[in-house]
Design an enzyme around this catalytic site. Structure first.
Site, PDB file in Angstrom:
ATOM      1  N   ASP A  54      46.297  37.547   1.822  1.00 12.02           N
ATOM      2  CA  ASP A  54      45.951  37.261   0.429  1.00 12.02           C
ATOM      3  C   ASP A  54      46.626  38.274  -0.490  1.00 12.02           C
ATOM      4  OD1 ASP A  54      43.817  35.834  -1.483  1.00 12.02           O
ATOM      5  OD2 ASP A  54      43.939  37.963  -2.020  1.00 12.02           O
ATOM      6  N   TYR A  59      49.605  42.251  -7.773  1.00 10.83           N
ATOM      7  CA  TYR A  59      49.514  43.340  -6.789  1.00 10.83           C
ATOM      8  C   TYR A  59      50.875  44.023  -6.570  1.00 10.83           C
ATOM      9  CZ  TYR A  59      45.143  40.887  -5.457  1.00 10.83           C
ATOM     10  OH  TYR A  59      43.926  40.254  -5.463  1.00 10.83           O
ATOM     11  N   LYS A  84      48.563  34.368  -6.323  1.00 10.04           N
ATOM     12  CA  LYS A  84      47.788  33.979  -7.519  1.00 10.04           C
ATOM     13  C   LYS A  84      48.622  34.045  -8.790  1.00 10.04           C
ATOM     14  CE  LYS A  84      43.997  36.244  -5.096  1.00 10.04           C
ATOM     15  NZ  LYS A  84      44.589  37.469  -4.518  1.00 10.04           N
ATOM     16  N   HIS A 117      44.194  33.106 -11.141  1.00 15.50           N
ATOM     17  CA  HIS A 117      43.534  34.390 -10.842  1.00 15.50           C
ATOM     18  C   HIS A 117      42.241  34.612 -11.630  1.00 15.50           C
ATOM     19  CE1 HIS A 117      44.865  38.508  -9.093  1.00 15.50           C
ATOM     20  NE2 HIS A 117      43.556  38.461  -9.144  1.00 15.50           N
TER      21      HIS A 117
HETATM   22  N1  LIG Z   1      40.814  37.425  -7.023  1.00 19.28           N
HETATM   23  C1  LIG Z   1      40.482  38.617  -7.470  1.00 19.28           C
HETATM   24  O1  LIG Z   1      40.252  38.832  -8.668  1.00 19.28           O
HETATM   25  C2  LIG Z   1      40.357  39.746  -6.482  1.00 19.28           C
HETATM   26  C3  LIG Z   1      39.778  40.969  -6.872  1.00 19.28           C
HETATM   27  C4  LIG Z   1      39.662  41.982  -5.930  1.00 19.28           C
HETATM   28  C5  LIG Z   1      40.111  41.774  -4.628  1.00 19.28           C
HETATM   29  N2  LIG Z   1      40.704  40.590  -4.269  1.00 19.28           N
HETATM   30  C6  LIG Z   1      41.222  40.338  -2.893  1.00 19.28           C
HETATM   31  O2  LIG Z   1      40.227  40.694  -1.936  1.00 19.28           O
HETATM   32  C7  LIG Z   1      40.739  41.686  -1.050  1.00 19.28           C
HETATM   33  C8  LIG Z   1      39.635  42.599  -0.556  1.00 19.28           C
HETATM   34  O3  LIG Z   1      38.924  43.197  -1.624  1.00 19.28           O
HETATM   35  P1  LIG Z   1      39.072  44.741  -2.043  1.00 19.28           P
HETATM   36  O4  LIG Z   1      40.405  45.254  -1.638  1.00 19.28           O
HETATM   37  O5  LIG Z   1      38.694  44.813  -3.475  1.00 19.28           O
HETATM   38  O6  LIG Z   1      37.905  45.470  -1.262  1.00 19.28           O
HETATM   39  P2  LIG Z   1      37.231  45.488   0.204  1.00 19.28           P
HETATM   40  O7  LIG Z   1      38.040  44.727   1.175  1.00 19.28           O
HETATM   41  O8  LIG Z   1      35.812  45.160   0.004  1.00 19.28           O
HETATM   42  O9  LIG Z   1      37.272  47.031   0.548  1.00 19.28           O
HETATM   43  C9  LIG Z   1      38.471  47.757   0.669  1.00 19.28           C
HETATM   44  C10 LIG Z   1      38.100  49.248   0.740  1.00 19.28           C
HETATM   45  O10 LIG Z   1      37.336  49.508   1.931  1.00 19.28           O
HETATM   46  C11 LIG Z   1      38.052  50.432   2.773  1.00 19.28           C
HETATM   47  N3  LIG Z   1      37.885  49.927   4.146  1.00 19.28           N
HETATM   48  C12 LIG Z   1      38.483  48.838   4.699  1.00 19.28           C
HETATM   49  N4  LIG Z   1      38.062  48.638   5.962  1.00 19.28           N
HETATM   50  C13 LIG Z   1      37.194  49.621   6.232  1.00 19.28           C
HETATM   51  C14 LIG Z   1      36.442  49.968   7.391  1.00 19.28           C
HETATM   52  N5  LIG Z   1      36.512  49.240   8.485  1.00 19.28           N
HETATM   53  N6  LIG Z   1      35.635  51.068   7.327  1.00 19.28           N
HETATM   54  C15 LIG Z   1      35.580  51.803   6.191  1.00 19.28           C
HETATM   55  N7  LIG Z   1      36.260  51.528   5.062  1.00 19.28           N
HETATM   56  C16 LIG Z   1      37.068  50.452   5.074  1.00 19.28           C
HETATM   57  C17 LIG Z   1      39.493  50.403   2.290  1.00 19.28           C
HETATM   58  O11 LIG Z   1      40.137  51.652   2.461  1.00 19.28           O
HETATM   59  P3  LIG Z   1      41.503  51.828   3.325  1.00 19.28           P
HETATM   60  O12 LIG Z   1      42.531  50.869   2.785  1.00 19.28           O
HETATM   61  O13 LIG Z   1      41.853  53.271   3.102  1.00 19.28           O
HETATM   62  O14 LIG Z   1      41.133  51.532   4.734  1.00 19.28           O
HETATM   63  C18 LIG Z   1      39.314  50.134   0.785  1.00 19.28           C
HETATM   64  O15 LIG Z   1      39.003  51.331   0.098  1.00 19.28           O
HETATM   65  C19 LIG Z   1      41.804  42.373  -1.907  1.00 19.28           C
HETATM   66  O16 LIG Z   1      42.676  43.178  -1.163  1.00 19.28           O
HETATM   67  C20 LIG Z   1      42.445  41.188  -2.572  1.00 19.28           C
HETATM   68  O17 LIG Z   1      43.311  40.521  -1.671  1.00 19.28           O
HETATM   69  C21 LIG Z   1      40.809  39.572  -5.187  1.00 19.28           C
END
Ligand SMILES: NC(=O)c1ccc[n+]([C@@H]2O[C@H](COP(=O)([O-])OP(=O)(O)OC[C@H]3O[C@@H](n4cnc5c(N)ncnc54)[C@H](OP(=O)(O)O)[C@@H]3O)[C@@H](O)[C@H]2O)c1
Length: 280
Positions: A54, A59, A84, A117
């Site tokens: 994704d 990004y 997106k 988005h």
């Molecule tokens: N459509 C939208 O508006 C929107 C908005 C936000 C996000 N997204 C999508 O959703 C994806 C995921 O959401 P997100 O990146 O916001 O947050 P998330 O996946 O909830 O959390 C990512 C965070 O958790 C840490 N992490 C990951 N795996 C871990 C584990 N096993 N143990 C401990 N910490 C861990 C990562 O650090 P490290 O990288 O240092 O491991 C990072 O700081 C995004 O990458 C994006 O593709 C979409």
């Protein structure tokens, strides 16, 4: 009732409303720095079995996702790539152009899923008309939205030919969007959970810790599994190999219905990203 998914694995898919199969687990790459970091994260994810990535125009790493995909040698048809449409590219002509530009950066002939988005006021209707054209022309296999509330979806459905296949929204036990999920399920719109780990901010919550221990899994694995059993597509992000692997090892246990409900009750309407609630 939560879904039992005991017999599923990392390649398991859900069927979208137009018949396209989408892997239930994907790698998110928001805030994954471009070039080597993104390339390594995606390459490693594909090596350990992820088949779904994704990304988004905003990004800044679409080219690196494309590079990693090519280097993996995995046939294109076995992968699922989402990107997106960014807010400043909304509008009819600019949406058509933005999709071509994303395809060019990714080095792909088609997208599996293209998402609006954010429900940007005034222009989102015209953007959706262009999304319908992109679908018809085969530039993407499915189209959907992100950050849409029930009100935005109702408006869109009322004025469109194509019902979105999916709505990608912030969703985790601390933001259990029960009504939105119910509405989407009724309309046949798949919900996809972004920030499924609450961006790492609640991994030390005592109930997450005690339930993780009960199932002999990590807090992150418990939160991802909760999303899967709630019927969501889930896209955790990490740049670290050991965590990318850890986040994929969520298919060898089943959270009981009681414990799913216990996780549901952690809801505190915690929003760690933008809040579309009052967007007109
Ligand atoms: N459509 C939208 O508006 C929107 C908005 C936000 C996000 N997204 C999508 O959703 C994806 C995921 O959401 P997100 O990146 O916001 O947050 P998330 O996946 O909830 O959390 C990512 C965070 O958790 C840490 N992490 C990951 N795996 C871990 C584990 N096993 N143990 C401990 N910490 C861990 C990562 O650090 P490290 O990288 O240092 O491991 C990072 O700081 C995004 O990458 C994006 O593709 C979409």
């Amino acid at each position: 009732m939560a879904t039992s998914m005991a017999n599923l694995d990392i390649e398991s898919t859900v069927r979208l409303n137009n018949g396209v199969q989408m892997p239930v687990l994907g790698l998110g790459v928001y805030q994954t720095p471009p070039e080597r970091v993104t390339q390594n994260a995606v390459k490693f994810a594909l090596k350990v079995g992820y088949r779904h990535v994704d990304t988004a125009r905003i990004y800044g790493n679409e080219a690196d996702v494309g590079e990693a995909i090519r280097e993996s040698g995995i046939p294109r048809k076995d992968l699922f790539v989402t990107t997106k449409l960014w807010n400043s590219n909304q509008g009819y002509d600019s949406t058509l152009r933005a999709c071509e530009a994303s395809l060019m950066r990714l080095g792909l002939d088609y997208l599996d899923l293209y998402l609006v988005h954010f429900p940007v006021p005034d222009v989102r209707k015209e953007s959706w008309r262009a999304m319908e054209v992109l679908l018809k022309k085969g530039r993407c296999r499915a189209i959907g939205v992100s950050n849409f509330t029930i009100r935005h979806l109702e408006e869109l459905i009322g004025e469109s030919h194509v019902i979105p296949s999916l709505n990608q929204v912030e969703f985790h036990p601390f933001l259990y969007q029960k009504e939105l999920l119910k509405y989407c399920q009724k309309q046949g719109i798949q919900v996809e959970a972004y920030s499924p780990l609450a961006r790492g901010e609640r991994l030390k919550h005592p109930r997450i810790g005690s339930l993780a221990e009960k199932y002999a899994k990590t807090p992150a694995q418990l939160m991802i599994r909760w999303g899967l059993q709630r019927g969501l597509v889930v896209i955790p992000k990490s740049t670290r190999e050991e965590r990318i692997r850890e986040n994929s090892q969520v298919f060898d246990f089943d959270i009981s219905d009681d414990d799913i409900r216990s996780l549901d009750s952690l809801n505190e309407d915690l929003r760690l990203n933008w809040d579309p609630t009052n967007v007109t």
